[in-house]
Scaffold this motif. Sequence first.
Motif, PDB file in Angstrom:
ATOM      1  N   CYS A   1       0.788  -1.091   0.090  1.00 19.19           N
ATOM      2  CA  CYS A   1       0.079   0.062  -0.145  1.00 19.19           C
ATOM      3  C   CYS A   1       1.058   1.040   0.074  1.00 19.19           C
ATOM      4  O   CYS A   1       1.988   1.319   0.343  1.00 19.19           O
ATOM      5  N   PHE A   2       0.446   2.248  -0.431  1.00 16.60           N
ATOM      6  CA  PHE A   2       0.950   3.730  -0.334  1.00 16.60           C
ATOM      7  C   PHE A   2      -0.147   4.552  -0.298  1.00 16.60           C
ATOM      8  O   PHE A   2      -1.198   4.551  -0.677  1.00 16.60           O
ATOM      9  N   ASP A   3       0.233   5.902   0.742  1.00 17.49           N
ATOM     10  CA  ASP A   3      -0.626   6.741   1.066  1.00 17.49           C
ATOM     11  C   ASP A   3      -0.105   8.211   0.983  1.00 17.49           C
ATOM     12  O   ASP A   3       0.937   8.280   1.627  1.00 17.49           O
ATOM     13  N   SER A   4      -0.523   9.247   0.260  1.00 22.03           N
ATOM     14  CA  SER A   4      -0.114  10.663   0.205  1.00 22.03           C
ATOM     15  C   SER A   4      -1.089  11.534   1.068  1.00 22.03           C
ATOM     16  O   SER A   4      -0.702  12.667   1.101  1.00 22.03           O
ATOM     17  N   PHE A   5      -2.245  10.938   1.779  1.00 15.20           N
ATOM     18  CA  PHE A   5      -3.105  11.719   2.420  1.00 15.20           C
ATOM     19  C   PHE A   5      -3.532  12.981   1.966  1.00 15.20           C
ATOM     20  O   PHE A   5      -3.502  14.261   2.301  1.00 15.20           O
ATOM     21  N   THR A   6      -4.105  12.880   0.579  1.00 14.86           N
ATOM     22  CA  THR A   6      -4.495  14.029  -0.260  1.00 14.86           C
ATOM     23  C   THR A   6      -5.880  14.732   0.221  1.00 14.86           C
ATOM     24  O   THR A   6      -6.435  15.700   0.029  1.00 14.86           O
ATOM     25  N   ALA A   7      -6.712  13.341   0.474  1.00 11.82           N
ATOM     26  CA  ALA A   7      -8.196  13.893   0.594  1.00 11.82           C
ATOM     27  C   ALA A   7      -8.261  14.368   1.860  1.00 11.82           C
ATOM     28  O   ALA A   7      -7.812  13.853   3.207  1.00 11.82           O
ATOM     29  N   ALA A   8      -9.216  15.538   2.098  1.00 10.04           N
ATOM     30  CA  ALA A   8      -9.615  16.048   3.274  1.00 10.04           C
ATOM     31  C   ALA A   8     -10.622  15.384   3.952  1.00 10.04           C
ATOM     32  O   ALA A   8     -11.756  15.536   3.677  1.00 10.04           O
TER      33      ALA A   8
ATOM     34  N   VAL B   1      -9.235   5.885   2.597  1.00 11.54           N
ATOM     35  CA  VAL B   1      -8.616   4.637   1.990  1.00 11.54           C
ATOM     36  C   VAL B   1      -7.300   4.994   1.189  1.00 11.54           C
ATOM     37  O   VAL B   1      -7.166   6.080   0.691  1.00 11.54           O
ATOM     38  N   THR B   2      -6.216   4.146   1.466  1.00 12.03           N
ATOM     39  CA  THR B   2      -4.916   4.385   0.840  1.00 12.03           C
ATOM     40  C   THR B   2      -4.956   4.616  -0.567  1.00 12.03           C
ATOM     41  O   THR B   2      -5.828   3.927  -1.206  1.00 12.03           O
ATOM     42  N   ASP B   3      -3.975   5.405  -1.003  1.00 12.75           N
ATOM     43  CA  ASP B   3      -3.955   5.577  -2.751  1.00 12.75           C
ATOM     44  C   ASP B   3      -3.897   4.222  -3.350  1.00 12.75           C
ATOM     45  O   ASP B   3      -4.116   4.038  -4.585  1.00 12.75           O
ATOM     46  N   GLU B   4      -2.971   3.504  -2.831  1.00 16.22           N
ATOM     47  CA  GLU B   4      -2.442   2.210  -3.455  1.00 16.22           C
ATOM     48  C   GLU B   4      -3.032   1.013  -2.359  1.00 16.22           C
ATOM     49  O   GLU B   4      -2.645   1.044  -1.337  1.00 16.22           O
ATOM     50  N   GLY B   5      -3.351   0.048  -2.887  1.00 13.51           N
ATOM     51  CA  GLY B   5      -4.062  -1.122  -2.056  1.00 13.51           C
ATOM     52  C   GLY B   5      -5.241  -1.137  -1.402  1.00 13.51           C
ATOM     53  O   GLY B   5      -5.906  -1.891  -0.927  1.00 13.51           O
TER      54      GLY B   5
ATOM     55  N   ASP C   1       1.428  19.072  16.584  1.00 15.15           N
ATOM     56  CA  ASP C   1       1.890  19.388  15.469  1.00 15.15           C
ATOM     57  C   ASP C   1       2.746  18.521  14.504  1.00 15.15           C
ATOM     58  O   ASP C   1       3.319  18.833  13.444  1.00 15.15           O
ATOM     59  N   ALA C   2       2.716  17.371  14.889  1.00 16.59           N
ATOM     60  CA  ALA C   2       3.334  16.202  14.240  1.00 16.59           C
ATOM     61  C   ALA C   2       2.604  16.047  12.533  1.00 16.59           C
ATOM     62  O   ALA C   2       1.394  16.225  12.823  1.00 16.59           O
ATOM     63  N   LYS C   3       3.253  15.727  11.792  1.00 15.32           N
ATOM     64  CA  LYS C   3       2.779  15.606  10.253  1.00 15.32           C
ATOM     65  C   LYS C   3       3.429  14.327   9.626  1.00 15.32           C
ATOM     66  O   LYS C   3       4.641  14.049   9.977  1.00 15.32           O
ATOM     67  N   PHE C   4       2.821  13.625   9.054  1.00 15.35           N
ATOM     68  CA  PHE C   4       3.030  12.377   8.125  1.00 15.35           C
ATOM     69  C   PHE C   4       2.830  12.592   6.963  1.00 15.35           C
ATOM     70  O   PHE C   4       1.423  12.807   6.439  1.00 15.35           O
ATOM     71  N   ASP C   5       3.630  11.998   5.904  1.00 18.26           N
ATOM     72  CA  ASP C   5       3.007  11.671   4.560  1.00 18.26           C
ATOM     73  C   ASP C   5       4.054  10.495   3.957  1.00 18.26           C
ATOM     74  O   ASP C   5       4.845  10.205   4.560  1.00 18.26           O
ATOM     75  N   GLN C   6       3.756  10.334   2.628  1.00 21.25           N
ATOM     76  CA  GLN C   6       4.315   9.350   1.971  1.00 21.25           C
ATOM     77  C   GLN C   6       4.398   7.973   2.764  1.00 21.25           C
ATOM     78  O   GLN C   6       5.541   7.293   2.934  1.00 21.25           O
ATOM     79  N   PHE C   7       3.229   7.482   3.182  1.00 21.33           N
ATOM     80  CA  PHE C   7       3.258   6.106   4.173  1.00 21.33           C
ATOM     81  C   PHE C   7       3.135   5.027   2.877  1.00 21.33           C
ATOM     82  O   PHE C   7       2.484   5.076   2.025  1.00 21.33           O
TER      83      PHE C   7
END
Length: 746
Positions: A551-558, A565-569, A721-727
């Motif tokens: 799976c891969f997720d860029s968290f673009t949906a608000a 749902v993850t971008d891939e998977g 204030d933590a942020k995550f992307d490109q999971f």
Amino acid sequence: MPNERHGLAACVYVDGVKFQNASGWSLGISGEECEVVELEQVWKQLLRGVLAGMGSITAYHDQEAKVLAALAQSTTTKEILLYPDCTDDSTFYQFSAWFDFEHTADVGSCQQQTSPFRVDGEVSKVGWECVLLKDAFSVAEAAPIVSPHICMPGPGQLVIDEAIGGDFSVAAGELVWPRPAAPAWGDFDFYALTDAGAAYTRALGQVLKFRVAVTTADEVWFGYDPTTTPTDELSSEHCIRALAASAGLDCHAGASSSPTLKDIWPALAGYAQIAIVLSPFDASGMHYYPGTALTSAYGAHYYFRDETETYPHHRLAWYFSTESTASLYPAYSNQDSAGKMDYVCIPCATYETPLLVPIAMDLFAGTERLNAPHDMDYGGWVYVEHVGTWNVASGVVSPDATVDAVATYPCLTPDIWHEADVFIPTASAAPIGLVIRKSADTAGGENEWRLTIQGNTGGNDTFIDQVLDGAVTNRAAADDDWIDNATYKVKTRAYGEEITLYGGATERIHYATAWFNKHATWHGIYADNDADATFDELLTLPVGSGLARECFDSFTAAENLNIHVTDEGALTWAIDAGAWASGVVGEADPDGTADARCHVPTNVANGWVEARALIPAADEWVGVLVRGSADSMGGGNYWYCEITNTADTDQQIVEVRDGAHTVRASADIDIAAAARYYIQVRCRDNDIRMWVDGADELGYASAGFNNTATWHGLYSDDSTDAKFDQFRVTTINTYGEYDATLDAIS
């Protein structure tokens, strides 16, 4: 019948009647005398599939002579089953035939009876392995063995050269060669011929495979030779060569070095190359599997694996074309080694897929923007012009004068061979070359590896650079004196954490700890502010059969993460603690809860879990959650790997069992506040390891708890204030497709 002199035991059934072993019968091929002493050679021909449309069976016992006489008097066809080995009832020839007979004596007086037969229709080969060459060295033979050595089970023959310094022998199912007393190329070798004494014809996807144990390794090679005089490694056209243990394994080619495209699939790069080191041989008797897949007319792909964790799967070790259409002879040549060979084999089947299929190939035909979209010659990928404008014209592609111009395409695998013909313009001093392992989402800066060459410099001009959020860090460099107004074949091999850059016909530089972005799958081309640079003959090939990204997720949906749902998977996130949101800026945000965590269900227990995290204020931990149980809420059973920016310990691997936290490994690596870091975690059986920005390795080798759990995600402690992307979650490298194809050849 058992032939005591030769140790053979063959069986014949005629019309359902088995001819008894004690009867003393033999088989003949049309045109040969039918004598019992010919049994061995006849059966060898049958083993090789050379069965004429007619033949004969001779009986030497009156009872079976009567059976043949009755068959000959019949007016109908009879079924014949020929078993080369009485103990193996799964492999036989089957056909129908008409019989006749010749009286040589009274069949009631224990005299011989010969009945010729004529095959009616097709001959079926049941359970038969179709090979062009095979020697399993099943018949023992003392040194020196006779040349030509007839391959068993065949077909094929080995022409032996044992001039000085050692003798071949065959024992315990292995061809054994001792270390020569007087080492010299050309004194100890063999080459293979067909049964007819001819060379082997090149074929697209034809595979030659050896299984060897080299116990004393210094100058020995296995492969194809264009001549019948295999000598040193440079005379061989397509071979894999073993050097001393300190040097390792090399792939070799002939002397041609023309960089022209030729037919591989359907037209891949054609050029020769000398040497790529893979893995040292040792004295333990470990087996190695060098193999060569031939391209249709010109070149070869080399595959290799051993029996260690270093190279446990087949991978593409090297590829090239010598632009030669010469005949080929499977061959072995020894200069100063000792070892054993279990088999040498060429199957009838060819393996264009998966062995020769590229991921992408482009000769840049047409006149258009690269992202028009431009159609590749093979692969069908769509280019993305990340930086700058790229234009296709006159069989090349060139950038504009933008700084750090980059164009890539998605390849679905990070482990690749990647190359292009790169033209350095007159008076250019700009770096030009390849981009590999680029993140698809470039928000926050470029994240990639650049492999470049540079003309007109007085110092280093060959570079491997890591680019993290746009910041460039050189990881390897060399001075190779590239000149301007010249075209060079720039080629790289990325496998796991290793990246190697080749220029022309030589390995130039290597970087062995390229953990950063090691699962990114976009690859392409790069130029820095040079509109006169051009690229041609772009080619990407898989090193192995690919890497499965779960799976891969860029968290673009608000939206809230618990409906995201993850971008891939297409995996739906579950929130274990706290509130998590996905935002339009491409980030996942926790709410400041202690031990806030979220995860997704995967099918991966052994794999890579990674994400990019923004470190907020001091003493706020962020990290990656791995191997969580599905029911983590209300207690929790999982692991997490975290970082913070305290003055002391700021990197940890933590086990959580029934809600109780235990630090299993820790380090001080000087994490800065308000900065983004890539956290990569590898789970393999009882071992968990983490890296920060591709460095600062921390591991725990006794992680047996929850080691089959498959939920992975994100972790934050008391941070708003933590942020995550490109999971992403990726399986440990597997190469099942190559293995299934090449392991079947034995």
